[in-house]
Enzyme design. Sequence first.
Site, short mmCIF file in Angstrom:
data_model
loop_
_atom_site.label_atom_id
_atom_site.label_comp_id
_atom_site.label_asym_id
_atom_site.label_seq_id
_atom_site.Cartn_x
_atom_site.Cartn_y
_atom_site.Cartn_z
NE ARG A 64 14.42 36.38 52.56
CZ ARG A 64 13.35 37.31 52.54
NH1 ARG A 64 12.44 36.66 51.70
NH2 ARG A 64 13.28 38.48 52.77
CD GLU A 102 6.47 44.36 50.00
OE1 GLU A 102 7.08 43.31 50.12
OE2 GLU A 102 5.43 44.38 50.06
O1 LIG Z 1 12.27 44.03 45.67
P1 LIG Z 1 12.52 44.70 46.84
O2 LIG Z 1 11.24 45.51 47.44
O3 LIG Z 1 14.04 45.04 47.03
O4 LIG Z 1 12.57 43.31 47.92
C1 LIG Z 1 13.05 42.15 47.70
C2 LIG Z 1 14.33 41.47 48.42
O5 LIG Z 1 13.83 41.73 50.14
C3 LIG Z 1 14.15 40.57 50.55
O6 LIG Z 1 15.58 40.65 51.16
P2 LIG Z 1 15.65 41.10 52.48
O7 LIG Z 1 16.41 42.54 52.43
O8 LIG Z 1 14.64 40.99 53.54
O9 LIG Z 1 16.85 40.32 53.00
P3 LIG Z 1 17.18 38.76 53.53
O10 LIG Z 1 17.32 38.08 52.28
O11 LIG Z 1 18.47 38.74 54.20
O12 LIG Z 1 15.92 38.18 54.37
C4 LIG Z 1 14.30 39.36 49.22
O13 LIG Z 1 15.19 38.61 49.70
C5 LIG Z 1 14.81 40.24 48.18
O14 LIG Z 1 16.13 40.47 48.28
N1 LIG Z 2 6.57 40.35 50.84
C1 LIG Z 2 7.66 39.95 51.13
N2 LIG Z 2 7.74 38.56 51.35
C2 LIG Z 2 9.08 38.20 51.41
N3 LIG Z 2 10.08 38.80 51.16
C3 LIG Z 2 10.15 40.13 50.69
N4 LIG Z 2 11.12 41.14 50.38
C4 LIG Z 2 10.38 42.02 50.09
N5 LIG Z 2 9.09 42.07 50.29
C5 LIG Z 2 8.78 40.46 50.68
#
Ligand SMILES: O=P(O)(O)OC[C@H]1O[C@H](OP(=O)(O)OP(=O)(O)O)[C@H](O)[C@@H]1O
Ligand SMILES: Nc1ncnc2[nH]cnc12
Length: 171
Positions: free
Chosen positions: A58, A95
């Site tokens: 993302r 998270e």
């Molecule tokens: O602040 P944090 O607790 O580290 O969480 C935030 C991250 O979590 C999600 O990525 P995800 O790893 O779910 O991957 P994606 O973008 O491939 O869906 C989001 O896009 C952030 O990069």
């Molecule tokens: N609550 C949340 N929703 C979407 N993306 C996330 N990445 C980490 N925490 C998230």
Amino acid sequence: MNFKDYIRVIPDFPQPGIRFKDITTLLKDGAAYRAAIDEMKRLVAHHEIELIAGPEARGFVVGAPLSYALGVGFVPIRKSGKLPGETIEADYALEYGKDKLSMHKDAIRPGQKVLIADDLLATGGTIETSINLVRQLGGQIVGAAFLIELTYLEGRRKLDGIDVVSLIQYS
Ligand SMILES: O=P(O)(O)OC[C@H]1O[C@H](OP(=O)(O)OP(=O)(O)O)[C@H](O)[C@@H]1O
Ligand SMILES: Nc1ncnc2[nH]cnc12
């Protein structure tokens, strides 16, 4: 524009207790997506930026259009095993899980001014590790920009000394 109206919150995804902020509902609306990127551009306009780095996946849909809008390059920070060249890697926790991030060793010239961009700041684990990788390559972090910030998880605390901006906050 009230950007929050375009975000869908899905409870208990990807695991019980997580309230997932789904940005696909914003992305599919052309006017809202463009307005959000334009607004993020405005929030970082005071920085001298040479490159944007964003984590898969993302982080790409926010970082790449922002880099296009600013006329600077984009560097992908990818999950381990995806980049074809020589890489550096680091483990991290977010998270709802943990993983490994990687960057090409030649992605950044030492001293380049880098803005970190992602869709969402939660615990800050992903961005802290992204920043460490950029710094390991000699990049100078000038700031971090997010579409969404979950302020109650206090991810900013991990980004001490860095200018952090976000368009939408959940507290
Ligand atoms: O602040 P944090 O607790 O580290 O969480 C935030 C991250 O979590 C999600 O990525 P995800 O790893 O779910 O991957 P994606 O973008 O491939 O869906 C989001 O896009 C952030 O990069
Ligand atoms: N609550 C949340 N929703 C979407 N993306 C996330 N990445 C980490 N925490 C998230």
